[in-house]
Design an enzyme around this catalytic site. Structure first.
Site, PDB file in Angstrom:
ATOM      1  N   GLY A 129      43.053  31.952  40.716  1.00  0.00           N
ATOM      2  CA  GLY A 129      41.900  32.018  39.730  1.00  0.00           C
ATOM      3  C   GLY A 129      42.485  31.349  38.167  1.00  0.00           C
ATOM      4  N   PHE A 130      41.638  31.406  37.089  1.00  0.00           N
ATOM      5  CA  PHE A 130      41.794  31.416  36.017  1.00  0.00           C
ATOM      6  C   PHE A 130      43.231  31.104  35.011  1.00  0.00           C
ATOM      7  CE2 PHE A 130      40.198  31.575  31.066  1.00  0.00           C
ATOM      8  CZ  PHE A 130      40.258  30.210  30.596  1.00  0.00           C
ATOM      9  N   ILE A 131      43.316  32.446  35.160  1.00  0.00           N
ATOM     10  CA  ILE A 131      44.592  32.841  33.950  1.00  0.00           C
ATOM     11  C   ILE A 131      46.072  32.518  34.983  1.00  0.00           C
ATOM     12  CG2 ILE A 131      45.988  34.597  33.617  1.00  0.00           C
ATOM     13  CD1 ILE A 131      43.636  36.069  31.772  1.00  0.00           C
TER      14      ILE A 131
ATOM     15  N   TYR B  89      35.231  48.931  35.912  1.00  0.00           N
ATOM     16  CA  TYR B  89      36.390  47.686  35.727  1.00  0.00           C
ATOM     17  C   TYR B  89      36.880  48.069  34.281  1.00  0.00           C
ATOM     18  CZ  TYR B  89      38.034  43.426  33.373  1.00  0.00           C
ATOM     19  OH  TYR B  89      39.230  43.076  32.824  1.00  0.00           O
TER      20      TYR B  89
ATOM     21  N   LYS C 189      40.976  49.617  35.543  1.00  0.00           N
ATOM     22  CA  LYS C 189      41.813  49.070  34.745  1.00  0.00           C
ATOM     23  C   LYS C 189      43.058  49.557  34.005  1.00  0.00           C
ATOM     24  CE  LYS C 189      41.968  43.682  35.375  1.00  0.00           C
ATOM     25  NZ  LYS C 189      43.628  43.692  35.999  1.00  0.00           N
TER      26      LYS C 189
END
Length: 334
Positions: free
Chosen positions: A10-12, A152, A156
């Site tokens: 993924g991006f991070i 979402y 979290k």
């Protein structure tokens, strides 16, 4: 040190793993390669990481505890960084079950793994979305955050709560960091910057929600990674409790657990963001102005004082420079 990082395709996760590999650490990356967006982009990120002899990849879903156990055996981690998640605010309206599976069941499996392994530090990725309907600005970690606007955000916040209980019951030192609108090269195609640049270059309209009257505390990816790397070394304990009248530390009185914002505290108006992209791409956008979408908030704004107190660092990349770097990457990549 040895790291187990989830979400490295993924991006991070890609950027964090690359930074740690460049710094000489050993990293086992765990990723499900889900088709939420172009899997080819994820594969290219992993291919870059695999150029290093210090990187090993395990492909499986977070819900697969046996696969996580195999990754842990390979990693023998000093530190676990849990970044993998089902992301996207709007997608949570379409497929909420995927958020429960990944962000709750998957995160529970990570917590169980940490209970078994007892790493030096467990770090978990949360989000500014947990602040939900809060109207007090800037968002401070000590603010009440009980009115999440999307499933979402709810998953979290639930992960944070589960992590606190595990830190208390099993003495796993844990830091949960809340991200604020991360952007930069190798970003996700479903995020605003990627979508806007792609649409403008290809003469498609861009959808601007909230009639453009929203603002976001944009965080450039290198700044985010720097914040994470510095927090890795700040293992929650009474020894590093912040003693300041100006900054409230979130270090729990009952567990080695802390929540930290990673954001610069400089919100940018959405229309300024759009105009910056237009200038750097070199042509105006075809603007389609739309009302606020379900789950959206008008503004995000981080209070970075706890991050600064713990690490001496605050994200400070100007959005114009960050967008320029993304546009250059996009033009080279595509």
């Amino acid at each position: 040190m040895r790291y187990l990082i989830t979400g490295t395709a993924g991006f991070i996760g890609f950027h964090l793993a690359k930074r740690l590999l460049d710094d000489g650490h050993f990293v086992v990356g765990f990723d499900g390669m889900t088709p939420y967006y172009d899997v080819a982009l994820k594969e290219k990120r992993h291919a870059i990481l695999q150029r290093s002899n210090g990187f090993k990849a395990v492909t499986a879903m977070l819900e697969d505890k046996s696969a996580l156990d195999r990754a842990a055996e390979l990693a023998e981690p000093d530190v676990i960084v849990h970044l993998a998640a089902q992301a996207g605010v709007r997608y949570s309206l379409e497929n909420p079950r995927s958020y429960v599976d990944s962000n709750l069941i998957g995160s529970f499996n990570i917590l169980e793994l940490a209970r078994e392994l007892q790493p030096r530090h467990l770090l978990l990725a949360s989000t500014s979305s947990v602040y939900g309907a809060n109207e007090k600005m800037p968002f401070a970690e000590s603010d009440k955050a009980d009115e999440q606007m999307t499933i979402y955000a709810a998953t979290k916040k639930s992960m944070e709560l589960m992590a606190h209980s595990y830190a208390h019951l099993f003495h796993v030192p844990t830091t949960a960091f809340r991200f604020f609108t991360v952007y930069g090269p190798w970003g996700r195609p479903d995020m605003a910057l990627f979508k806007f640049v792609d649409a403008i270059r290809n003469d498609r309209p861009i959808e601007i929600y909230g009639e453009g009257r929203m603002s976001r505390d944009f965080t450039y990816i290198d700044d985010l990674v720097e914040g994470i790397v510095r927090l890795i070394g700040v293992v929650p304990s009474e020894e590093n409790r912040v003693q300041s009248e100006a900054t409230i530390d979130t270090l729990s009185r009952n567990a080695p657990f802390r929540v930290v914002n990673i954001g610069g505290g400089q919100p940018v108006e959405l229309m300024h963001f759009v105009e910056t992209i237009e200038a750097l791409v070199g042509k105006p956008a075809i603007r389609k102005m739309l009302p606020m979408q379900p789950g959206d908030v008008h503004r995000t704004f981080a209070d970075p004082s706890l991050l600064v107190a713990l690490t001496g660092f605050k994200p400070d990349m100007e959005v114009e420079e960050g967008v320029r770097r993304f546009v250059e990457w996009y033009q080279e990549h595509y």
